[in-house]
Every structure is written in structure tokens, then in C-alpha cells.
Design a protein around this motif. Structure first.
Motif, PDB file in Angstrom:
ATOM      1  N   TYR A  39       0.832  -1.205   0.000  1.00 45.48           N
ATOM      2  CA  TYR A  39       0.000   0.000   0.000  1.00 45.48           C
ATOM      3  C   TYR A  39       0.867   1.255   0.000  1.00 45.48           C
ATOM      4  N   ALA A  40       1.874   1.293   0.858  1.00 41.64           N
ATOM      5  CA  ALA A  40       2.692   2.501   0.988  1.00 41.64           C
ATOM      6  C   ALA A  40       3.398   2.824  -0.323  1.00 41.64           C
ATOM      7  N   ARG A  41       3.928   1.834  -0.979  1.00 35.73           N
ATOM      8  CA  ARG A  41       4.674   2.182  -2.200  1.00 35.73           C
ATOM      9  C   ARG A  41       3.751   2.560  -3.352  1.00 35.73           C
ATOM     10  N   GLN A  42       2.578   1.905  -3.459  1.00 42.22           N
ATOM     11  CA  GLN A  42       1.653   2.310  -4.540  1.00 42.22           C
ATOM     12  C   GLN A  42       1.014   3.667  -4.237  1.00 42.22           C
ATOM     13  N   ALA A  43       0.673   3.922  -2.985  1.00 38.45           N
ATOM     14  CA  ALA A  43       0.059   5.211  -2.651  1.00 38.45           C
ATOM     15  C   ALA A  43       1.026   6.355  -2.939  1.00 38.45           C
ATOM     16  N   ALA A  44       2.316   6.116  -2.781  1.00 38.89           N
ATOM     17  CA  ALA A  44       3.309   7.158  -3.069  1.00 38.89           C
ATOM     18  C   ALA A  44       3.520   7.322  -4.571  1.00 38.89           C
ATOM     19  N   ASP A  59      -9.132   7.351  -1.563  1.00 38.19           N
ATOM     20  CA  ASP A  59      -9.422   8.211  -0.407  1.00 38.19           C
ATOM     21  C   ASP A  59     -10.728   7.808   0.268  1.00 38.19           C
ATOM     22  N   ALA A  60     -11.745   7.617  -0.559  1.00 42.97           N
ATOM     23  CA  ALA A  60     -13.084   7.368  -0.026  1.00 42.97           C
ATOM     24  C   ALA A  60     -13.139   6.079   0.791  1.00 42.97           C
ATOM     25  N   LEU A  61     -12.255   5.137   0.473  1.00 42.08           N
ATOM     26  CA  LEU A  61     -12.287   3.839   1.156  1.00 42.08           C
ATOM     27  C   LEU A  61     -11.490   3.834   2.449  1.00 42.08           C
ATOM     28  N   ASN A  62     -10.790   4.940   2.719  1.00 46.52           N
ATOM     29  CA  ASN A  62     -10.040   5.049   3.986  1.00 46.52           C
ATOM     30  C   ASN A  62      -9.067   3.899   4.201  1.00 46.52           C
ATOM     31  N   LEU A  63      -8.405   3.484   3.115  1.00 44.39           N
ATOM     32  CA  LEU A  63      -7.488   2.350   3.252  1.00 44.39           C
ATOM     33  C   LEU A  63      -6.227   2.720   4.018  1.00 44.39           C
ATOM     34  N   GLN A  64      -6.009   4.023   4.204  1.00 40.50           N
ATOM     35  CA  GLN A  64      -4.787   4.438   4.909  1.00 40.50           C
ATOM     36  C   GLN A  64      -4.861   4.115   6.399  1.00 40.50           C
ATOM     37  N   ARG A  65      -5.992   3.564   6.852  1.00 45.12           N
ATOM     38  CA  ARG A  65      -6.027   3.203   8.282  1.00 45.12           C
ATOM     39  C   ARG A  65      -5.076   2.055   8.592  1.00 45.12           C
ATOM     40  N   ARG A  72     -16.078  -5.580   5.985  1.00 46.69           N
ATOM     41  CA  ARG A  72     -17.261  -4.980   6.623  1.00 46.69           C
ATOM     42  C   ARG A  72     -17.159  -3.456   6.604  1.00 46.69           C
ATOM     43  N   GLN A  73     -15.928  -2.941   6.741  1.00 42.29           N
ATOM     44  CA  GLN A  73     -15.741  -1.484   6.707  1.00 42.29           C
ATOM     45  C   GLN A  73     -15.802  -0.943   5.281  1.00 42.29           C
ATOM     46  N   ILE A  74     -15.066  -1.599   4.367  1.00 39.47           N
ATOM     47  CA  ILE A  74     -15.098  -1.165   2.962  1.00 39.47           C
ATOM     48  C   ILE A  74     -16.527  -1.157   2.427  1.00 39.47           C
ATOM     49  N   ASN A  75     -17.261  -2.199   2.753  1.00 40.20           N
ATOM     50  CA  ASN A  75     -18.596  -2.336   2.169  1.00 40.20           C
ATOM     51  C   ASN A  75     -19.575  -1.285   2.668  1.00 40.20           C
ATOM     52  N   ALA A  76     -19.343  -0.770   3.873  1.00 43.07           N
ATOM     53  CA  ALA A  76     -20.206   0.321   4.343  1.00 43.07           C
ATOM     54  C   ALA A  76     -20.037   1.537   3.427  1.00 43.07           C
ATOM     55  N   ASP A  77     -18.792   1.846   3.051  1.00 46.36           N
ATOM     56  CA  ASP A  77     -18.543   2.981   2.151  1.00 46.36           C
ATOM     57  C   ASP A  77     -19.017   2.688   0.725  1.00 46.36           C
ATOM     58  N   LEU A  78     -18.696   1.504   0.240  1.00 46.16           N
ATOM     59  CA  LEU A  78     -19.076   1.145  -1.133  1.00 46.16           C
ATOM     60  C   LEU A  78     -20.580   1.158  -1.320  1.00 46.16           C
ATOM     61  N   GLU A  79     -21.274   0.600  -0.351  1.00 49.07           N
ATOM     62  CA  GLU A  79     -22.734   0.522  -0.425  1.00 49.07           C
ATOM     63  C   GLU A  79     -23.326   1.925  -0.539  1.00 49.07           C
ATOM     64  N   ARG A  80     -22.798   2.829   0.264  1.00 48.23           N
ATOM     65  CA  ARG A  80     -23.298   4.203   0.256  1.00 48.23           C
ATOM     66  C   ARG A  80     -22.966   4.900  -1.068  1.00 48.23           C
ATOM     67  N   LEU A  81     -21.787   4.650  -1.619  1.00 46.90           N
ATOM     68  CA  LEU A  81     -21.339   5.391  -2.800  1.00 46.90           C
ATOM     69  C   LEU A  81     -21.971   4.889  -4.096  1.00 46.90           C
ATOM     70  N   THR A  82     -21.925   3.585  -4.331  1.00 41.08           N
ATOM     71  CA  THR A  82     -22.411   3.057  -5.617  1.00 41.08           C
ATOM     72  C   THR A  82     -23.239   1.783  -5.484  1.00 41.08           C
ATOM     73  N   GLY A  83     -23.467   1.315  -4.259  1.00 41.97           N
ATOM     74  CA  GLY A  83     -24.253   0.089  -4.105  1.00 41.97           C
ATOM     75  C   GLY A  83     -23.476  -1.179  -4.420  1.00 41.97           C
ATOM     76  N   TRP A  84     -22.148  -1.076  -4.553  1.00 45.40           N
ATOM     77  CA  TRP A  84     -21.334  -2.280  -4.755  1.00 45.40           C
ATOM     78  C   TRP A  84     -20.921  -2.877  -3.415  1.00 45.40           C
ATOM     79  N   ALA A  85     -20.477  -4.126  -3.460  1.00 45.23           N
ATOM     80  CA  ALA A  85     -19.899  -4.792  -2.291  1.00 45.23           C
ATOM     81  C   ALA A  85     -18.742  -5.651  -2.766  1.00 45.23           C
ATOM     82  N   VAL A  86     -17.796  -5.882  -1.900  1.00 44.62           N
ATOM     83  CA  VAL A  86     -16.732  -6.834  -2.196  1.00 44.62           C
ATOM     84  C   VAL A  86     -16.969  -8.074  -1.344  1.00 44.62           C
ATOM     85  N   VAL A  87     -16.852  -9.256  -1.977  1.00 48.17           N
ATOM     86  CA  VAL A  87     -17.063 -10.526  -1.281  1.00 48.17           C
ATOM     87  C   VAL A  87     -15.812 -11.385  -1.455  1.00 48.17           C
TER      88      VAL A  87
END
Ligand code: PHE
Ligand code: FE
Length: 290
Positions: A39-44, A59-65, A72-87
């Protein structure tokens, strides 16, 4: 992406739709550390290289945490933004299963993460490729619709025996697509943004051809799964990509049935050429930047 061909049902422990629990609590500290390094090297690297939709999504997915993301955390954001989920799935799933999930706005991700000695390359998609590479683009409403349409199109293509042509479209857009912007070429393909070396090669190397995206042309072009691409197709906008695929592909498939493949390094008189590549990298035998 997905595994080919016949399947007799999900592996032991998986649900009928091949999903498993992500079992986030079971990841080890070493596994989280692998994610953090990647994550660190791709984000840079990616600002100024990845397209705005990808960077906004990241940014919207808050992966920098930190650490492997909890679905469960990603899907809360995804659901709100576009109705997608990752399984989560144990590995590649059969094509029909993969398409069924996409058509219902679910993206299938590998549950495992690569080992610390495979940071730069592995052939089977792991959670870093699947989540870091694919999920940010799913926060973009236009791309989100494209991926759902692709899932529906995949089911139709399977019924017609045309999957090998449609798979090329996925490869050259979802996995290895470039986007033209006033600031220059930007990456939106997951296979590129999840790879340090290809994030540089795809934009900067003089070797590959970079050609304007044309739907049927792309579907006639084979691809390589084991090394950097020899050709990248450049879309003018995500909306243009979606618009080009809204038409019924039946007449296209009928034409493709009788059409020969286009050599992977060919440039046709009808191509819009952004880069006429030297193909020097491929000619020297490739092997991923070595
Ligand atoms: N329009 C395509 C069809 O008729 C479906 C499709 C949509 C395929 C988006 C790919 C991407 O089959
Ligand atoms: Fe992928």
C-alpha cells in the motif's frame, strides 16, 4: 478475474455462490505488514499516474487506516457510494459465478495475501490486487455501471460461446486500461495500479504501443498474462467506455466469428496511435523489468 471451464460446485467450506467469510480476524501481523508495504509504495507512486476516479476512490475507502482492509468497513462505504460490495472467495471462481456476482454489483476478491517474497509478482490475484487494484474504481458511478453491465454481458457471451472475445475487453479495460486526460495519460486498470513496475512501464516505457480504444479492435487482440503488456488501449473517458459497450454485442460477435486475431504488436492504418512503441522490451525477452 475468473477460472475457465467446467466446475462441479464450490470447494468445501464455501457457500453455493463460492463466497467465504473474509475471516479478517485470522490475518497475521506478517500478512498485514505485507499489505502495508504494498500500500505505501503504490500510494506514493500513483498520484499523477492513476486517474482521478481511482485516487478519489482510494481516499473514499479510507485504506490508509493500515493493514488488510476489513470488508465490513469497505462495504459500508461502497454501499453508500455506488451500491457495490466486495465478497471473499478462496481463489479464482468459475466464469459464470464471477459474472453472476458482477451483474449483482458484487466484486469477488481473493481472501489470501501474497507472501513477503512475492511483493512484485504473482500470477493469481490476491487481496491486494483485488481490493487495492479494483475496488477504488467501483466507487465511481460510471465505472460501477460498466462493471455491472460487463457481468450481464458475460452471461450472454457464455451462452454464445464468445467469452474469449469478451475476456479481451475486460483485460484491456478493467485490468490494463489507460485514460486520456488534459494532463496526460492516466491509469485506471487494476492490473497496472496494483503493480509497482507496470505503473511505471505502462506510462513511461517506450516499448509498448499505446492506441486509441476501439471496441471491436480490442476484442480481436490477444493479450499476455505473464509479462508487461505489449499494447495498451486508451479511452477518452469512462463515460465513453460505458457508452461503447451499451450496444447489443450480437452483431459484433457475428463479425468476430469470421475475423482473424490481430497480432499483439500490430498497428493498423485505422488505429489512433498515441505511442508507436519500439517493442524493445518484448523483443529482449521481457521477464518483468529484469
Ligand atoms: N452490451 C453488451 C452485450 O450486448 C454487454 C456488455 C456491456 C459487455 C458492458 C461488456 C461491457 O452483450
Ligand atoms: Fe484483476
Amino acid at each position: 478475474m475468473s477460472a475457465d471451464g467446467f466446475h462441479g460446485g464450490p470447494p468445501p467450506g464455501a457457500a453455493a455462490d463460492w463466497t467465504i467469510d473474509q475471516n479478517w480476524d485470522a490475518y497475521t501481523a506478517d500478512e498485514h505488514a505485507v499489505w502495508d508495504v504494498l500500500y505505501a509504495r503504490q500510494a506514493a507512486l500513483l498520484p499523477g499516474r492513476a486517474c482521478d476516479a481511482f485516487l478519489r476512490g482510494l481516499d473514499a475507502l479510507n485504506l490508509q487506516r493500515g493493514g488488510i482492509p476489513d470488508f465490513r468497513q469497505i462495504n459500508a462505504d461502497l454501499e453508500r457510494l455506488t451500491g457495490w460490495a466486495v465478497v471473499a472467495a478462496p481463489g479464482l471462481v468459475p466464469d459464470d459465478v464471477f459474472f453472476e456476482h458482477l451483474a449483482n454489483r458484487r466484486f469477488v476478491s481473493g481472501q489470501f495475501i501474497r507472501k513477503a517474497d512475492q511483493l512484485d509478482y504473482l500470477q493469481e490475484p490476491d487481496i491486494f490486487h483485488d481490493v487495492f487494484g479494483h475496488v477504488p474504481m467501483l466507487t465511481d458511478p460510471v465505472f460501477a455501471d460498466y462493471m455491472q453491465a460487463y457481468g450481464e454481458g458475460g452471461r450472454r457471451a457464455m451462452g454464445r460461446g464468445q467469452l474469449h472475445n469478451l475476456a479481451r475487453l475486460y483485460w484491456y479495460t478493467v485490468e490494463f486500461g489507460l485514460l486520456d486526460t488534459p494532463e496526460g495519460l492516466r491509469i485506471y486498470g487494476a492490473g497496472i495500479v496494483s503493480s509497482r513496475a507496470e505503473s511505471i512501464f505502462a506510462l513511461d516505457d517506450p516499448s509498448p504501443n499505446r492506441l486509441g480504444f476501439e471496441l471491436e479492435r480490442t476484442m480481436r487482440t490477444p493479450y499476455r498474462i505473464d509479462d508487461f503488456q505489449q499494447v495498451y488501449f486508451v479511452i477518452p473517458s469512462l463515460q465513453a467506455l460505458l457508452d461503447a459497450t451499451l450496444q447489443d454485442f450480437a452483431p459484433i460477435y457475428a463479425r468476430l466469428d469470421g475475423a482473424a486475431d490481430i497480432a499483439i504488436d500490430a498497428i493498423l492504418p485505422t488505429d489512433r496511435v498515441l505511442t508507436r512503441g519500439t517493442q524493445a522490451y518484448a523483443a529482449a525477452g521481457g521477464r518483468l523489468g529484469g
